[in-house]
Design a protein around this motif. Structure first.
Motif, PDB file in Angstrom:
ATOM      1  N   PRO A 167      32.056  56.263  17.959  1.00  0.00           N
ATOM      2  CA  PRO A 167      32.721  57.479  17.771  1.00  0.00           C
ATOM      3  C   PRO A 167      33.994  58.164  18.817  1.00  0.00           C
ATOM      4  N   PHE A 168      34.639  57.596  18.708  1.00  0.00           N
ATOM      5  CA  PHE A 168      35.759  58.413  19.959  1.00  0.00           C
ATOM      6  C   PHE A 168      36.510  59.872  19.225  1.00  0.00           C
ATOM      7  N   SER A 169      36.803  60.495  20.066  1.00  0.00           N
ATOM      8  CA  SER A 169      37.788  61.462  20.018  1.00  0.00           C
ATOM      9  C   SER A 169      38.756  61.172  20.526  1.00  0.00           C
ATOM     10  N   LEU A 170      40.093  62.127  20.192  1.00  0.00           N
ATOM     11  CA  LEU A 170      41.238  62.148  20.873  1.00  0.00           C
ATOM     12  C   LEU A 170      41.247  63.022  22.380  1.00  0.00           C
ATOM     13  N   GLY A 171      41.147  64.111  21.593  1.00  0.00           N
ATOM     14  CA  GLY A 171      41.289  64.674  22.321  1.00  0.00           C
ATOM     15  C   GLY A 171      40.784  66.089  21.477  1.00  0.00           C
ATOM     16  N   ASP A 172      39.887  67.237  22.570  1.00  0.00           N
ATOM     17  CA  ASP A 172      39.351  68.813  21.913  1.00  0.00           C
ATOM     18  C   ASP A 172      40.279  69.673  20.930  1.00  0.00           C
ATOM     19  N   TYR A 173      40.957  68.668  19.643  1.00  0.00           N
ATOM     20  CA  TYR A 173      41.650  69.837  19.074  1.00  0.00           C
ATOM     21  C   TYR A 173      41.749  69.356  17.575  1.00  0.00           C
ATOM     22  N   VAL A 174      42.051  69.276  16.962  1.00  0.00           N
ATOM     23  CA  VAL A 174      41.658  69.134  15.312  1.00  0.00           C
ATOM     24  C   VAL A 174      42.879  68.411  14.250  1.00  0.00           C
ATOM     25  N   LEU A 175      42.811  67.268  13.905  1.00  0.00           N
ATOM     26  CA  LEU A 175      43.705  66.790  13.142  1.00  0.00           C
ATOM     27  C   LEU A 175      43.611  66.561  11.888  1.00  0.00           C
ATOM     28  N   ASN A 176      43.999  66.267  11.009  1.00  0.00           N
ATOM     29  CA  ASN A 176      43.938  65.697   9.169  1.00  0.00           C
ATOM     30  C   ASN A 176      42.737  64.726   8.746  1.00  0.00           C
ATOM     31  N   GLY A 177      43.170  63.509  10.231  1.00  0.00           N
ATOM     32  CA  GLY A 177      42.370  62.513   9.731  1.00  0.00           C
ATOM     33  C   GLY A 177      42.517  61.179  11.647  1.00  0.00           C
ATOM     34  N   GLY A 178      41.398  60.531  10.366  1.00  0.00           N
ATOM     35  CA  GLY A 178      41.455  59.164  11.855  1.00  0.00           C
ATOM     36  C   GLY A 178      42.591  58.568  12.274  1.00  0.00           C
ATOM     37  N   GLU A 179      43.669  58.320  10.948  1.00  0.00           N
ATOM     38  CA  GLU A 179      44.802  57.540  11.317  1.00  0.00           C
ATOM     39  C   GLU A 179      45.290  57.440  12.756  1.00  0.00           C
ATOM     40  N   VAL A 180      46.203  59.456  12.986  1.00  0.00           N
ATOM     41  CA  VAL A 180      46.989  59.192  14.654  1.00  0.00           C
ATOM     42  C   VAL A 180      46.249  58.313  15.774  1.00  0.00           C
ATOM     43  N   ALA A 181      44.321  59.452  15.629  1.00  0.00           N
ATOM     44  CA  ALA A 181      43.719  58.821  16.048  1.00  0.00           C
ATOM     45  C   ALA A 181      43.765  57.359  16.824  1.00  0.00           C
ATOM     46  N   SER A 182      43.179  56.723  16.074  1.00  0.00           N
ATOM     47  CA  SER A 182      43.465  54.769  16.505  1.00  0.00           C
ATOM     48  C   SER A 182      45.015  54.756  16.096  1.00  0.00           C
ATOM     49  N   MET A 183      46.162  54.859  16.085  1.00  0.00           N
ATOM     50  CA  MET A 183      47.233  54.372  15.911  1.00  0.00           C
ATOM     51  C   MET A 183      47.313  54.596  17.622  1.00  0.00           C
ATOM     52  N   ALA A 184      47.170  55.819  18.404  1.00  0.00           N
ATOM     53  CA  ALA A 184      46.738  55.981  19.750  1.00  0.00           C
ATOM     54  C   ALA A 184      46.131  55.134  20.829  1.00  0.00           C
ATOM     55  N   VAL A 185      45.318  55.300  20.121  1.00  0.00           N
ATOM     56  CA  VAL A 185      44.512  53.788  20.519  1.00  0.00           C
ATOM     57  C   VAL A 185      44.236  52.645  21.043  1.00  0.00           C
ATOM     58  N   ILE A 186      44.893  52.348  19.449  1.00  0.00           N
ATOM     59  CA  ILE A 186      45.558  50.795  19.144  1.00  0.00           C
ATOM     60  C   ILE A 186      46.543  50.406  20.917  1.00  0.00           C
ATOM     61  N   GLU A 187      47.484  51.579  20.613  1.00  0.00           N
ATOM     62  CA  GLU A 187      48.204  51.213  21.353  1.00  0.00           C
ATOM     63  C   GLU A 187      48.242  51.539  23.054  1.00  0.00           C
ATOM     64  N   ALA A 188      47.603  52.240  23.492  1.00  0.00           N
ATOM     65  CA  ALA A 188      46.814  52.076  24.683  1.00  0.00           C
ATOM     66  C   ALA A 188      45.585  51.146  24.705  1.00  0.00           C
ATOM     67  N   VAL A 189      45.514  50.812  23.636  1.00  0.00           N
ATOM     68  CA  VAL A 189      44.424  49.092  24.216  1.00  0.00           C
ATOM     69  C   VAL A 189      45.408  48.160  24.340  1.00  0.00           C
ATOM     70  N   GLY A 190      46.608  47.698  23.028  1.00  0.00           N
ATOM     71  CA  GLY A 190      47.054  46.501  23.356  1.00  0.00           C
ATOM     72  C   GLY A 190      48.219  46.437  24.106  1.00  0.00           C
ATOM     73  N   ARG A 191      48.954  46.786  24.862  1.00  0.00           N
ATOM     74  CA  ARG A 191      49.260  47.730  26.040  1.00  0.00           C
ATOM     75  C   ARG A 191      48.855  46.946  26.866  1.00  0.00           C
ATOM     76  N   LEU A 192      47.236  46.328  27.221  1.00  0.00           N
ATOM     77  CA  LEU A 192      47.245  46.547  28.091  1.00  0.00           C
ATOM     78  C   LEU A 192      46.659  44.809  28.009  1.00  0.00           C
ATOM     79  N   ILE A 193      46.650  44.566  27.081  1.00  0.00           N
ATOM     80  CA  ILE A 193      46.288  42.467  26.741  1.00  0.00           C
ATOM     81  C   ILE A 193      47.019  42.096  27.538  1.00  0.00           C
ATOM     82  N   PRO A 194      47.342  41.008  27.843  1.00  0.00           N
ATOM     83  CA  PRO A 194      47.608  40.492  28.758  1.00  0.00           C
ATOM     84  C   PRO A 194      49.045  39.490  27.506  1.00  0.00           C
ATOM     85  N   GLY A 195      50.177  39.735  28.727  1.00  0.00           N
ATOM     86  CA  GLY A 195      51.525  39.594  27.987  1.00  0.00           C
ATOM     87  C   GLY A 195      51.628  40.524  26.557  1.00  0.00           C
ATOM     88  N   VAL A 196      51.564  40.971  26.493  1.00  0.00           N
ATOM     89  CA  VAL A 196      51.749  42.041  25.500  1.00  0.00           C
ATOM     90  C   VAL A 196      52.933  43.132  26.485  1.00  0.00           C
TER      91      VAL A 196
END
Ligand code: JD8
Length: 393
Positions: A134-163
């Protein structure tokens, strides 16, 4: 890396198919798929929510659609154990360190909730077949998990070799070494009468690297002191707004520790154990908070300095000037002295204080601050009194 996202708004994730990540998906470096939770409902209204047991506002997401959706992904998987990432305000704070850890994994599933969240049994059940984070993007309230998931996918994806084209650029960015990045400049050399710092045009890469490191440390100290370990505070200017404040009862334990860590060496230097700070109890320290103006200095969440003062007629006594032993020699003691002198009431004519007659370090500091020996002030054995005129008070 395989990334699956389950949501009632799968199109919310579409922007991830753009830019670098989009290319990585096209090139097959990242296998990215979104899944509509409503596809795993069986009623005419494709219902995914229901009122909460125990009452309360809002709706909770039903377990059945989630169970079916996740079972479907497991069935489609290659039998490896996925990481199930559940965005929630109640989750572990996402960080670059977490991004680096996730980027080393093979299969990430994001369960994007809406409404008041997902029935807890879905998460508990998943722990049987996935590593659930279970993860949180930060100490503020969003309406759902999509925006947080997008941020994580971008932060993780750009660390994958070749991206990211030039992996070098991943090294020198904010948070990569725990500090904020240094300011960057490009052509033209002068813009709106603003010049690029000369050092960057010098070609002296060692000096440029040192300047950039200094900029990073200074920026972090001022903007994100929480990222800066107190040992990186190299000068009073590095102190963030609000680092110095009146002491409160909650500071007493750290003050007590700092007092001992400062006065034990003083006792040894002066070969005297009958120094009040050494024998002071917490109760005594608490009582003194009522009769002295006591300031505490915090950096990186740690109490790193303190000083106190009290008026007695037109005289103002300064005491307990303390700087954490590992932070000496950076001007913090002198800075604290100036701050407590500012606390003296109008009409103050003289500042005075005691210190150990053999405390050469302190004697030098007070001398530089304008204090001089004053034999008119009665002193305990082994101590000397220093005083100075209060100008402009
Ligand atoms: C998932 C439903 C909305 C949250 C009632 C508003 C993350 N840093 C973050 N802030 N908010 C979320 C987040 C919010 C979510 C869901 C993540 C699913 N909501 C709820 C509780 C209060 N509504 C988040 N990561």
């Amino acid at each position: 890396m395989h990334i699956d996202v389950v949501s009632i708004f799968p199109e919310y994730l579409a922007p991830l198919r753009m830019s670098l990540l989009g290319k990585a998906m096209t090139d097959g470096i990242i296998d990215f798929a979104t899944h509509d939770l409503r596809d795993f409902t069986h009623d005419r209204h494709r219902t995914v929510d229901a009122p909460p047991y125990g009452g309360g506002a809002g709706m909770v997401m039903k377990p059945e659609p989630w169970g079916e959706a996740l079972d479907h992904l497991r069935g489609a998987g290659d039998g490896s154990r996925p990481t199930l990432l559940v965005p929630t305000p109640a989750g572990h704070r996402f960080s670059q360190a977490m991004a680096r850890d996730l980027a080393r994994r093979e299969w990430l599933i994001f369960a994007c909730g809406r409404y008041e969240g997902i029935d807890q049994r879905v998460i508990d059940d998943a722990a049987g077949w996935a590593e659930v984070i279970p993860f949180s993007l930060g100490d503020y309230v969003l309406n759902g998990g999509e925006v947080a998931s997008m941020a994580v996918i971008e932060a993780v994806g750009r660390l994958i070799p070749g991206v990211v084209g030039n992996p070098e650029s991943l090294v020198e960015e904010s948070h990569s070494d725990g500090l904020l990045e240094y300011p960057s400049y490009t052509k033209p050399r002068v813009w709106r009468d603003r010049e690029v710092p000369e050092i960057l045009l010098s070609g002296d890469h060692a000096k440029i690297a040192a300047w950039r490191a200094e900029q990073s440390r200074r920026r972090t100290a001022v903007t994100r002191p929480d990222l800066l370990h107190s040992s990186q505070v190299l000068a009073p200017d590095d102190l963030a707004e609000g680092s110095l404040r009146p002491a409160v009862a909650g500071d007493l334990a750290e003050l007590f520790t700092l007092t001992k860590s400062c006065w034990v060496p003083e006792a040894l230097i002066n070969d005297r154990l009958d120094i009040p700070p050494l024998h002071e109890t917490l109760e005594q320290a608490a009582a003194d908070l009522q009769t002295w103006t006591t300031l505490v200095l915090r950096s990186g969440g740690r109490l790193v300095g303190s000083v106190r003062g009290r008026a007695d007629g037109t005289s103002y006594e300064v005491g307990r000037l303390m700087v954490a032993p590992d932070l000496r020699g950076r001007g913090l003691g002198r800075w604290l002295l100036e701050r407590i002198e500012e606390q003296a009431p109008e009409g103050t004519e003289r500042f005075w204080l005691f210190t150990g007659e053999r405390s050469t370090h302190n004697l030098k500091l007070y001398r530089k601050a304008g204090y001089r020996l004053d034999r008119s002030i009665p002193t305990p054995d082994g101590a000397v009194a220093l005083a100075k005129r209060a100008t402009g008070r």
